[in-house]
Design an enzyme around this catalytic site. Structure first.
Site, short mmCIF file in Angstrom:
data_model
loop_
_atom_site.label_atom_id
_atom_site.label_comp_id
_atom_site.label_asym_id
_atom_site.label_seq_id
_atom_site.Cartn_x
_atom_site.Cartn_y
_atom_site.Cartn_z
N CYS A 145 0.80 -1.22 0.00
CA CYS A 145 0.00 0.00 0.00
C CYS A 145 0.84 1.27 0.00
O CYS A 145 0.59 2.18 -0.78
CB CYS A 145 -0.98 -0.01 1.17
N HIS A 146 1.83 1.35 0.90
CA HIS A 146 2.66 2.56 0.93
C HIS A 146 4.13 2.21 1.06
O HIS A 146 4.95 3.03 1.44
CB HIS A 146 2.20 3.50 2.03
N GLY A 147 4.48 0.94 0.82
CA GLY A 147 5.89 0.54 0.73
C GLY A 147 6.62 0.40 2.05
O GLY A 147 7.75 0.89 2.17
N TYR B 298 -2.77 10.96 -2.32
CA TYR B 298 -2.14 9.69 -1.92
C TYR B 298 -0.62 9.82 -1.98
O TYR B 298 0.10 9.38 -1.08
CB TYR B 298 -2.64 8.60 -2.87
#
Lengths: 181, 438
Positions: A145-147, B298
């Site tokens: 998702c965000h590493g 995001y």
């Protein structure tokens, strides 16, 4: 006897009058009623009784082979049960605490005598995605998702997640079975 | 421009009877005859387009709600049933799904228009602020709607977005459990998201009424960015109807052609393939990406190597929009007469697209092919992580530093005294002339 003149609109001194009291009392009653009406509406969104009937899960460890991970569902969340290879256990134990964002030794994260089994909640401590097994820069997990990268002890090594993968409360019922929760 | 004299004269007996009791026809007539600056260009048609988008979403949404089942056991299948069995269901669903994207295309252009022409400046601050509230509600509504089909992206989007609130210290965790109605995303969550997804569009509609009320009271801005003096009203304005109803109508037709292209020929181009996989609470898809219209925000979230810091930066990127009227110190409204600010605006435009692009890439991937650089703090310098950080920095610098500073220091071009002057006068005023009061 001293006389005090009190008119109906409260002239006659700085003292609070009956009318002021009525205003405050009525206002307070209205505010209180407002809060009491709002609370059940808000509270209705908190977990319901059937949801709160939290489950425990039992798991037979002999189902996991060396080098494998089995994912079980507990309270709607995934729990990773990983049978670590000797090298992975060694790697986890050898990592100096100074390298860690959330310092914890490997021994604090597993049960004495069962070092090969790592049991962690499989929710990334950033925003809750499920990290993928055996990927990332540290041989543990990688969250798509965000590493965020986790090592073979499920400790956060890189990325935006703040904490290590949580170790749920669990105990060994026998040599090969555990109960989570 | 505001509060113009009513010119409505009831003609028929029914109109006369009604006018003394409920002057609703007068209200509509005055609304349609509003004096409007005559130099509005096509960037000013997105308001009408957005109103249409809201109506399309509400109408198709109500129809979809007649067939959709908000329960984890049936949600995904009920959407497939709409696609296969409901008469024209595939069309209604694709219009609703692509309609959200069209809504965001229009709202971003609408906002950038306002930014360029200084439409947020006095006396139009409330138009802008109500607009920002609408934008925030739109994001929330679109998010809630995306959860409903209960595909993989639905589930994990819900997981991540609700967790944003869980990142708040102390109160975050109880609010998170309250929002989800349990320890994890489950049926309770889906069920309430359906209820709220139905509610919010009507809140948006209410805000749109306030938005228009403020617009009609403060008066429409225009590309020259000057207030129209009372004595020039007759020369510089035209009635809204028929001039702008027709112009908006033409723009709407062009917009609907693009809309129809997506719905009929490429309905899944703007969506994500993984949302055709039913939700699995045990596996996050490896290629999880938010909807395109969320990508810039995001990217900002992901650029910050700290959980709460990232959340603050992302919400800050929206919150900063609310205070733009007070961050911009320039007395000149339109950037047409602000050469320096216009340059920074164009860079800002590129940065916004850049952030969106970065949001769609893996953070560790190289920006320039095989070019190896060095590790800076926690990432390769030649990675999307660092590019995103650079762009994020500009995003905030644009609003917090450039807007106040450039406004004070730049020398604007001469501003015409009226909106017909630049068209009618053959002579271009020389740059040395001091700017006239606005």
């Amino acid at each position: 006897m001293a006389e005090q003149v009190v008119t109906h609109d409260g002239e006659g001194g700085d003292d609070a009058t009956r009318r002021d009291f009525i205003h405050i009392a009525a206002g307070a009653a209205a505010a209180g009623a407002g809060v009491m009406a709002a609370w059940p509406l808000i509270n209705s969104m908190n977990p319901a009784a059937d949801t709160l009937a939290l489950s425990t899960v039992e798991f037979d460890m002999s189902k996991v082979q060396e080098g494998q991970q089995v994912v079980i569902q507990w309270q709607g969340k995934p729990v990773f049960v990983r049978y670590r290879t000797e090298r992975e256990v060694q790697e986890a134990a050898d990592t100096p605490l100074s390298d860690l964002k959330d310092p914890q030794t490997d021994a604090e994260r597993v049960k004495e005598g069962h070092q090969q089994y790592l049991v962690v909640v499989g929710s990334c401590t950033h925003l809750g995605c499920v990290p993928t097994f055996g990927t990332g820069d540290f041989g543990g997990w990688f969250c798509p998702c965000h590493g965020s990268h986790y090592d073979t002890s499920g400790r956060i090594r890189k990325g935006p997640a703040p904490l290590n993968l949580a170790v749920p409360e669990y105990e060994y019922l026998s040599d090969t079975s555990i109960r989570i929760g | 421009m505001s509060d113009h004299e009513s010119t409505y004269v009831p003609k028929t007996g029914v109109e006369k009877w009604l006018d003394t009791r409920l002057p609703i026809v007068r209200f509509g007539a005055d609304y349609m005859s509003l004096p409007t600056p005559k130099n509005l260009n096509y960037w000013y048609t997105f308001g009408g387009i957005l109103a249409l988008c809201l109506m399309i979403q509400i109408v198709t949404g109500i129809v979809l709600a007649m067939h959709y089942v908000p329960n984890t056991a049936m949600a995904f299948e009920s959407v497939e049933r709409i696609m296969r069995d409901v008469n024209g269901g595939w069309l209604v669903r694709y219009v609703h799904a692509n309609g959200a994207s069209m809504f965001f295309i229009a709202v971003y252009l609408h906002m950038l228009r306002g930014l360029y022409y200084g439409s947020y400046k006095a006396p139009r601050e409330m138009i802008w602020i109500v607009g920002c509230v609408i934008f925030f509600l739109m994001i929330a509504t679109a998010f809630l709607g995306y959860v409903l089909p209960w595909g993989q992206m639905s589930f994990w989007g819900a997981e991540v977005i609700t967790n944003l609130i869980g990142a708040v210290p102390v109160v975050g965790e109880p609010i998170l459990i309250w929002l989800r109605g349990g320890p994890s995303i489950d049926n309770a969550t889906l069920n309430r998201f359906f209820s709220l997804h139905y509610l919010l569009p009507f809140v948006i509609a209410g805000c749109v009424v306030l938005h228009l009320w403020a617009l009609h009271h403060a008066g429409q801005n225009n590309p020259v960015g000057i207030l129209i003096p009372k004595d020039r009203q007759a020369k510089d304005t035209v009635p809204f109807h028929p001039y702008y109803t027709v112009k908006d109508g033409f723009a709407i037709i062009l917009f609907l052609i693009m809309f129809a292209y997506f719905v009929f020929f490429n309905p899944n181009a703007l969506g994500h393939a993984d949302n055709y996989i039913p939700a699995n609470p045990l596996v996050t898809p490896a290629h999880i990406v938010p909807e395109w219209y969320m990508l810039p925000f995001y990217a900002i979230l992901r650029a910050i190597p700290d959980k709460f810091g990232g959340v603050v930066a992302m919400f800050g990127a929206i919150a900063v929009l609310f205070v733009i009227p007070w961050l911009d110190t320039s007395k000149v409204r339109s950037m047409r007469y602000r050469p320096q600010m216009r340059t920074f605006f164009l860079i800002f435009l590129v940065v916004c697209f850049g952030l969106g692009w970065c949001g769609g890439q893996l953070p560790d991937a190289h920006v320039i092919g095989d070019f190896d650089t060095f590790i800076l703090i926690d990432g390769d310098l030649n990675s999307y992580l660092w590019l995103t950080r650079l762009l994020t920095a500009y995003y905030f610098i644009f609003f917090l530093v450039l807007m106040p500073l450039v406004g004070l220091r730049e020398k604007p071009l001469p501003i015409p005294a009226s909106i017909s002057e630049p068209v009618l006068s053959p002579r271009i005023p020389d740059a040395a002339e001091t700017p006239k009061a606005v």
